[in-house]
Design a protein around this motif. Sequence first.
Motif, PDB file in Angstrom:
ATOM      1  N   UNK A  94      27.784 131.205  14.583  1.00  0.00           N
ATOM      2  CA  UNK A  94      28.805 130.184  14.822  1.00  0.00           C
ATOM      3  C   UNK A  94      29.014 129.440  13.509  1.00  0.00           C
ATOM      4  N   UNK A  95      30.270 129.342  13.063  1.00  0.00           N
ATOM      5  CA  UNK A  95      30.572 128.793  11.747  1.00  0.00           C
ATOM      6  C   UNK A  95      31.436 127.545  11.836  1.00  0.00           C
ATOM      7  N   UNK A  96      31.078 126.541  11.045  1.00  0.00           N
ATOM      8  CA  UNK A  96      31.970 125.420  10.768  1.00  0.00           C
ATOM      9  C   UNK A  96      32.550 125.639   9.378  1.00  0.00           C
ATOM     10  N   UNK A  97      33.874 125.655   9.274  1.00  0.00           N
ATOM     11  CA  UNK A  97      34.536 125.867   7.988  1.00  0.00           C
ATOM     12  C   UNK A  97      35.257 124.593   7.563  1.00  0.00           C
ATOM     13  N   UNK A  98      34.924 124.121   6.393  1.00  0.00           N
ATOM     14  CA  UNK A  98      35.496 122.935   5.778  1.00  0.00           C
ATOM     15  C   UNK A  98      36.920 123.216   5.290  1.00  0.00           C
ATOM     16  N   UNK A  99      37.617 122.174   4.867  1.00  0.00           N
ATOM     17  CA  UNK A  99      38.903 122.353   4.214  1.00  0.00           C
ATOM     18  C   UNK A  99      38.716 122.836   2.785  1.00  0.00           C
ATOM     19  N   UNK A 100      39.827 123.103   2.101  1.00  0.00           N
ATOM     20  CA  UNK A 100      39.764 123.477   0.695  1.00  0.00           C
ATOM     21  C   UNK A 100      40.088 124.927   0.440  1.00  0.00           C
ATOM     22  N   UNK A 101      40.481 125.208  -0.807  1.00  0.00           N
ATOM     23  CA  UNK A 101      40.958 126.543  -1.163  1.00  0.00           C
ATOM     24  C   UNK A 101      39.831 127.570  -1.249  1.00  0.00           C
ATOM     25  N   UNK A 102      38.630 127.163  -1.679  1.00  0.00           N
ATOM     26  CA  UNK A 102      37.535 128.129  -1.784  1.00  0.00           C
ATOM     27  C   UNK A 102      37.063 128.555  -0.404  1.00  0.00           C
ATOM     28  N   UNK A 103      36.966 127.596   0.511  1.00  0.00           N
ATOM     29  CA  UNK A 103      36.587 127.936   1.888  1.00  0.00           C
ATOM     30  C   UNK A 103      37.683 128.766   2.542  1.00  0.00           C
ATOM     31  N   UNK A 104      38.944 128.494   2.207  1.00  0.00           N
ATOM     32  CA  UNK A 104      40.042 129.301   2.749  1.00  0.00           C
ATOM     33  C   UNK A 104      39.935 130.746   2.277  1.00  0.00           C
ATOM     34  N   UNK A 105      39.539 130.953   1.023  1.00  0.00           N
ATOM     35  CA  UNK A 105      39.345 132.321   0.515  1.00  0.00           C
ATOM     36  C   UNK A 105      38.223 133.014   1.269  1.00  0.00           C
ATOM     37  N   UNK A 106      37.161 132.281   1.570  1.00  0.00           N
ATOM     38  CA  UNK A 106      36.062 132.832   2.368  1.00  0.00           C
ATOM     39  C   UNK A 106      36.531 133.140   3.784  1.00  0.00           C
ATOM     40  N   UNK A 107      37.246 132.208   4.401  1.00  0.00           N
ATOM     41  CA  UNK A 107      37.698 132.383   5.778  1.00  0.00           C
ATOM     42  C   UNK A 107      38.606 133.581   5.951  1.00  0.00           C
ATOM     43  N   UNK A 108      39.417 133.856   4.935  1.00  0.00           N
ATOM     44  CA  UNK A 108      40.320 135.008   5.026  1.00  0.00           C
ATOM     45  C   UNK A 108      39.545 136.315   5.127  1.00  0.00           C
ATOM     46  N   UNK A 109      38.306 136.326   4.639  1.00  0.00           N
ATOM     47  CA  UNK A 109      37.490 137.530   4.708  1.00  0.00           C
ATOM     48  C   UNK A 109      36.784 137.724   6.037  1.00  0.00           C
ATOM     49  N   UNK A 110      36.963 136.791   6.966  1.00  0.00           N
ATOM     50  CA  UNK A 110      36.293 136.895   8.265  1.00  0.00           C
ATOM     51  C   UNK A 110      37.042 137.782   9.257  1.00  0.00           C
ATOM     52  N   UNK A 111      38.290 138.081   8.973  1.00  0.00           N
ATOM     53  CA  UNK A 111      39.060 138.948   9.875  1.00  0.00           C
ATOM     54  C   UNK A 111      38.344 140.288  10.036  1.00  0.00           C
ATOM     55  N   UNK A 112      38.200 140.730  11.283  1.00  0.00           N
ATOM     56  CA  UNK A 112      37.505 141.970  11.572  1.00  0.00           C
ATOM     57  C   UNK A 112      36.031 141.790  11.866  1.00  0.00           C
TER      58      UNK A 112
END
Length: 253
Positions: A94-112
């Motif tokens: 279970x993940x909590x994801x913060x705001x910001x561009x670096x976390x957004x780059x990480x979050x985009x890799x979670x698909x799949x």
Amino acid sequence: MTRGRHRHPLLLEALQAGEVVVEELAERFGVSASTIRRDLQQLASEKTIRRTYGGAVIAHPLPETSLPEREAQARPEKAAIARAALTLLAEDDILILDGGSTVAAFGAGLAGRRHPIITNNLPLVGVLAGAPGLTLTVLGGAVRPGSMSTMGPLAEAALRRLTADKAVVSGDGFVAGRGLCEAAIEQVALKSLMIEQAGEVVVLMDSSKLGRATQGAWAPLPRRWTLVTDAGATQAQCAEAEAAGARVVRAGS
């Protein structure tokens, strides 16, 4: 050795990286500590800097950059950090994801992948909503246009009812003993709560932000945490983070 007011621009440049102490500045500029104190007193009288015990900081935080500007900065480093951070996850974390561009780059890799996700990062909503294997909870609240994230009492109230295995966070800078800095107290209030509600904390931050204190609001870090940074991080930067309780992962090293 630099002389008189010729040192002042160089002193300000040094202070942009965060708080520094008199002895370090004296050694850097090849002058006595008393000379540096006089320089700092002059800058303080001009309200350019603020004196601290044994040193000084910039009096006013640097202007915040917009989200598109931050997205354009250090793109290869952020991509490498995101890839390295993905390897730290266990299936179904279970993940909590913060705001910001670096976390957004990480979050985009979670698909799949398979993860329940809790986030205030609005750009990620369109990326992750409906992705197979993911469940997405968005923290409502006031929208901060500069970061395109939510914050405030409503976001905090929702987060207090939730827990996670890992909080993946970032910030405008990191300084040992202080934690992560941001421009607004509302940002660090929610970030601090993310840290409290998670079993582990993973900080994603490119090396240009390590040791940097460009904003005035601070979120302390726990005794043990993980820093994922880029291969450009110096030994001194890594040692400072490790002294503050971090396990350091240098992406691509």
